[in-house]
Design a protein around this motif. Sequence first.
Motif, PDB file in Angstrom:
ATOM      1  N   CYS A 193       0.834  -1.208   0.000  1.00 37.86           N
ATOM      2  CA  CYS A 193       0.000   0.000   0.000  1.00 37.86           C
ATOM      3  C   CYS A 193       0.868   1.258   0.000  1.00 37.86           C
ATOM      4  O   CYS A 193       0.572   2.233  -0.709  1.00 37.86           O
ATOM      5  N   HIS A 194       1.930   1.227   0.788  1.00 37.08           N
ATOM      6  CA  HIS A 194       2.838   2.379   0.848  1.00 37.08           C
ATOM      7  C   HIS A 194       3.490   2.627  -0.510  1.00 37.08           C
ATOM      8  O   HIS A 194       3.566   3.777  -0.974  1.00 37.08           O
ATOM      9  N   MET A 195       3.952   1.555  -1.159  1.00 35.05           N
ATOM     10  CA  MET A 195       4.610   1.696  -2.459  1.00 35.05           C
ATOM     11  C   MET A 195       3.629   2.214  -3.513  1.00 35.05           C
ATOM     12  O   MET A 195       3.982   3.059  -4.351  1.00 35.05           O
ATOM     13  N   VAL A 196       2.406   1.723  -3.488  1.00 33.60           N
ATOM     14  CA  VAL A 196       1.400   2.176  -4.442  1.00 33.60           C
ATOM     15  C   VAL A 196       1.103   3.657  -4.242  1.00 33.60           C
ATOM     16  O   VAL A 196       1.007   4.431  -5.207  1.00 33.60           O
ATOM     17  N   ASN A 197       0.973   4.062  -2.997  1.00 33.01           N
ATOM     18  CA  ASN A 197       0.715   5.476  -2.716  1.00 33.01           C
ATOM     19  C   ASN A 197       1.864   6.367  -3.170  1.00 33.01           C
ATOM     20  O   ASN A 197       1.649   7.512  -3.590  1.00 33.01           O
ATOM     21  N   LYS A 198       3.092   5.870  -3.064  1.00 32.59           N
ATOM     22  CA  LYS A 198       4.243   6.636  -3.521  1.00 32.59           C
ATOM     23  C   LYS A 198       4.263   6.770  -5.044  1.00 32.59           C
ATOM     24  O   LYS A 198       4.591   7.821  -5.591  1.00 32.59           O
ATOM     25  N   ALA A 199       3.926   5.680  -5.743  1.00 26.69           N
ATOM     26  CA  ALA A 199       4.017   5.680  -7.203  1.00 26.69           C
ATOM     27  C   ALA A 199       2.821   6.330  -7.881  1.00 26.69           C
ATOM     28  O   ALA A 199       2.936   6.855  -8.989  1.00 26.69           O
ATOM     29  N   ALA A 200       1.653   6.307  -7.229  1.00 26.84           N
ATOM     30  CA  ALA A 200       0.409   6.731  -7.873  1.00 26.84           C
ATOM     31  C   ALA A 200       0.455   8.135  -8.462  1.00 26.84           C
ATOM     32  O   ALA A 200       0.054   8.341  -9.616  1.00 26.84           O
ATOM     33  N   PRO A 201       0.936   9.164  -7.750  1.00 24.67           N
ATOM     34  CA  PRO A 201       0.876  10.521  -8.318  1.00 24.67           C
ATOM     35  C   PRO A 201       1.889  10.788  -9.419  1.00 24.67           C
ATOM     36  O   PRO A 201       1.857  11.848 -10.040  1.00 24.67           O
ATOM     37  N   THR A 202       2.780   9.851  -9.698  1.00 23.76           N
ATOM     38  CA  THR A 202       3.805  10.042 -10.724  1.00 23.76           C
ATOM     39  C   THR A 202       3.328   9.452 -12.051  1.00 23.76           C
ATOM     40  O   THR A 202       2.239   8.879 -12.141  1.00 23.76           O
ATOM     41  N   GLU A 203       4.182   9.566 -13.074  1.00 27.19           N
ATOM     42  CA  GLU A 203       3.901   8.961 -14.374  1.00 27.19           C
ATOM     43  C   GLU A 203       4.787   7.745 -14.622  1.00 27.19           C
ATOM     44  O   GLU A 203       4.859   7.237 -15.732  1.00 27.19           O
ATOM     45  N   ALA A 204       5.464   7.260 -13.566  1.00 31.14           N
ATOM     46  CA  ALA A 204       6.403   6.152 -13.715  1.00 31.14           C
ATOM     47  C   ALA A 204       5.691   4.870 -14.105  1.00 31.14           C
ATOM     48  O   ALA A 204       4.566   4.599 -13.662  1.00 31.14           O
ATOM     49  N   LEU A 244      -3.989   1.797  -7.974  1.00 33.33           N
ATOM     50  CA  LEU A 244      -2.942   2.746  -8.334  1.00 33.33           C
ATOM     51  C   LEU A 244      -3.480   3.749  -9.353  1.00 33.33           C
ATOM     52  O   LEU A 244      -3.236   4.951  -9.248  1.00 33.33           O
ATOM     53  N   HIS A 245      -4.235   3.231 -10.334  1.00 29.64           N
ATOM     54  CA  HIS A 245      -4.866   4.129 -11.310  1.00 29.64           C
ATOM     55  C   HIS A 245      -5.851   5.073 -10.625  1.00 29.64           C
ATOM     56  O   HIS A 245      -5.885   6.280 -10.911  1.00 29.64           O
ATOM     57  N   ARG A 246      -6.650   4.540  -9.698  1.00 31.30           N
ATOM     58  CA  ARG A 246      -7.664   5.350  -9.024  1.00 31.30           C
ATOM     59  C   ARG A 246      -7.045   6.468  -8.196  1.00 31.30           C
ATOM     60  O   ARG A 246      -7.637   7.541  -8.022  1.00 31.30           O
ATOM     61  N   LEU A 247      -5.842   6.239  -7.693  1.00 33.38           N
ATOM     62  CA  LEU A 247      -5.162   7.237  -6.874  1.00 33.38           C
ATOM     63  C   LEU A 247      -4.291   8.181  -7.693  1.00 33.38           C
ATOM     64  O   LEU A 247      -3.704   9.116  -7.148  1.00 33.38           O
ATOM     65  N   SER A 248      -4.186   7.939  -9.004  1.00 34.29           N
ATOM     66  CA  SER A 248      -3.288   8.722  -9.847  1.00 34.29           C
ATOM     67  C   SER A 248      -3.984   9.960 -10.416  1.00 34.29           C
ATOM     68  O   SER A 248      -5.197  10.147 -10.256  1.00 34.29           O
ATOM     69  N   LYS A 249      -3.219  10.775 -11.125  1.00 28.01           N
ATOM     70  CA  LYS A 249      -3.775  11.948 -11.789  1.00 28.01           C
ATOM     71  C   LYS A 249      -4.634  11.567 -12.985  1.00 28.01           C
ATOM     72  O   LYS A 249      -5.337  12.405 -13.539  1.00 28.01           O
ATOM     73  N   ARG A 250      -4.554  10.290 -13.390  1.00 31.28           N
ATOM     74  CA  ARG A 250      -5.335   9.803 -14.536  1.00 31.28           C
ATOM     75  C   ARG A 250      -6.628   9.120 -14.106  1.00 31.28           C
ATOM     76  O   ARG A 250      -7.245   8.397 -14.892  1.00 31.28           O
ATOM     77  N   ALA A 251      -7.051   9.325 -12.873  1.00 35.68           N
ATOM     78  CA  ALA A 251      -8.218   8.614 -12.340  1.00 35.68           C
ATOM     79  C   ALA A 251      -9.476   8.863 -13.173  1.00 35.68           C
ATOM     80  O   ALA A 251     -10.358   7.993 -13.248  1.00 35.68           O
ATOM     81  N   ASP A 252      -9.581  10.037 -13.812  1.00 37.62           N
ATOM     82  CA  ASP A 252     -10.764  10.325 -14.623  1.00 37.62           C
ATOM     83  C   ASP A 252     -10.698   9.674 -16.000  1.00 37.62           C
ATOM     84  O   ASP A 252     -11.686   9.663 -16.734  1.00 37.62           O
ATOM     85  N   GLY A 253      -9.523   9.150 -16.363  1.00 41.07           N
ATOM     86  CA  GLY A 253      -9.368   8.476 -17.647  1.00 41.07           C
ATOM     87  C   GLY A 253      -9.692   7.000 -17.541  1.00 41.07           C
ATOM     88  O   GLY A 253      -9.970   6.478 -16.463  1.00 41.07           O
TER      89      GLY A 253
END
Length: 594
Positions: free
Chosen positions: A274-285, A304-313
Amino acid sequence: MHERPPHAGKHGAVSPAVYKTDTSGPHEAAKEIRVPAIHDLAKRLRFAPQQGRIWLDDQRMMLMHISSLGALRQELIESLGKETARGLITRIGYQAGSHDAAMTRKVRAGSNRYDDFLAGPQLVSLEGIVHCEPIALEIDVERGHYFGDFYLIDSSEAEAHIASYGIGHEPVCWMLIGYACGYTSAFMGRPILWREVECRGMGHSKCRVIGKPVEDWEDAQDDLRFLQIGDFVKWSLKPEAALPATSRIAARLAQAPENSFGVVGASAGFNTVCHMVNKAAPTEATVLFLGESGVGKEVFANNLHRLSKRADGPFVAVNCASIPEHLMESELFGVERGGYTGATSSRPGRFERADGGTLFLDEVGTLSFTAQGKLLRALQQGEIERVGDTRTRKIDVRVIAATNINLREAVKAGQFREDLFFRLNVFPILVPPLRDRRDDIPLMMNWFLQRLAKKHGKNITGFRERAVDAMFNYDWPGNVRELENMIERAVILAEDGGALDLCHLFTTGEEIDVSSFMLKRSGNLAPMNGALETSVPADMPTSRPGLAETEGAMLRAAVAEANGNLSLAARVLGITRPKLAYRLRKYGIPVDRD
């Protein structure tokens, strides 16, 4: 006769039934407190020394030296100050009490509310913390009335404090007070506050505590400050908006321990993911999930997608292992009309469909070398070319991949492109197998049971004790997927209104190894694996050995527990006596007739 002390204060209307240490006193309905047998709770205590684990029902426990507890208390007091240390220790006790209340609701759910409630005082005795002796107890859950008066005899917490600081002028059983508040509040569904009015740390021969609703204490705020600090619990004498305190707290305590991922877990391995996903989610890596089949890689990828900047995509998932090799290119990149025989129309591939969102490539290690090369180009250039097309198309896609094979070894073996491996391996996240995060099993069991019982319209009360033991010790080669499927199968097989047992769960030849120990009536530890290691009669059909061994073990265990009384054993198993006798004959199990 122990009367209510003068400092107990007002506590509302008298409940329909009152329990005291004798039948005299101001209440005509008073009855003698009869503490129920503790065997039903002791059976929930299991020891697995080979695994370094102790379990009390679905909670992992540990043994701790009293001297170590005293050293810890002293360190907290000296470094944080007495007030802060007391609040921290009290809140830890509160959490333990609320967890034990959840367990006792499963173990004791009878019509006698007093026996149900006394499971809490018995649990702290079972856990080696203190011996509780009830003086007075009044319970009326419907009216919200509660009054409790208990002696705490030989408190381990007072012993630890005295060893460090000697006799003082204030009560010191902070963790026990927190435990009582957490347990009783969960039991009553409303805030109950306890105070220690006598304490060995003050020179008394034994400790004494009194509990009643928060609003019945005139100066409750003096003690509430130790429970309000932090996020463990927030009590206030002023009711919060929306719901009254009773409904609000009852609802919170009844909620499943579910986190923002929509899945449950408590183990270190789960929380690391969970920690790793939260770290990676806001990036584009680019993220690469590693782990065995069935551990939940796609669930984590979706979140990870749901927590990212692409969640609306869009989130587009493709299982590379399920697509034939000759169709893989067109599935990923699309095809133009006439691009190959049978392509009668143009259509976009998964990359185009995921434009502006996330593409999840599961089992990426199964891609052919040709598909690997085109995937590498798409990742590097940010563009794709449909099969049969003459132009390239720009895409804006974040790729998340997953595999259950060791890609480094596949590269060494010449089965996977090294350049593609390094392109995918930007942010690897290893999801541990379920057998390495057994702390998650009880949470998942309850979570899947609630969801699947609702799905199939069944009322399932829970799991039998032997079923819980077996599931704790099973190796789960199919991981979370196998656990979910097993519980769904069990829900379908079980009778409506009943509990899930071994015969509902382990039906397809699974090997069960119960290597834990339980507490017998004598107080001694005994291995729990004897029943499941019994041999199956030679004339028994062997098409389903796992089910045969499990059912035979259940029958032997039930008859042994009932000391050969078949009627009692049948009630334990939830079947009729004739049916039990038939099954005993079927498995060749000799018994003395009752």
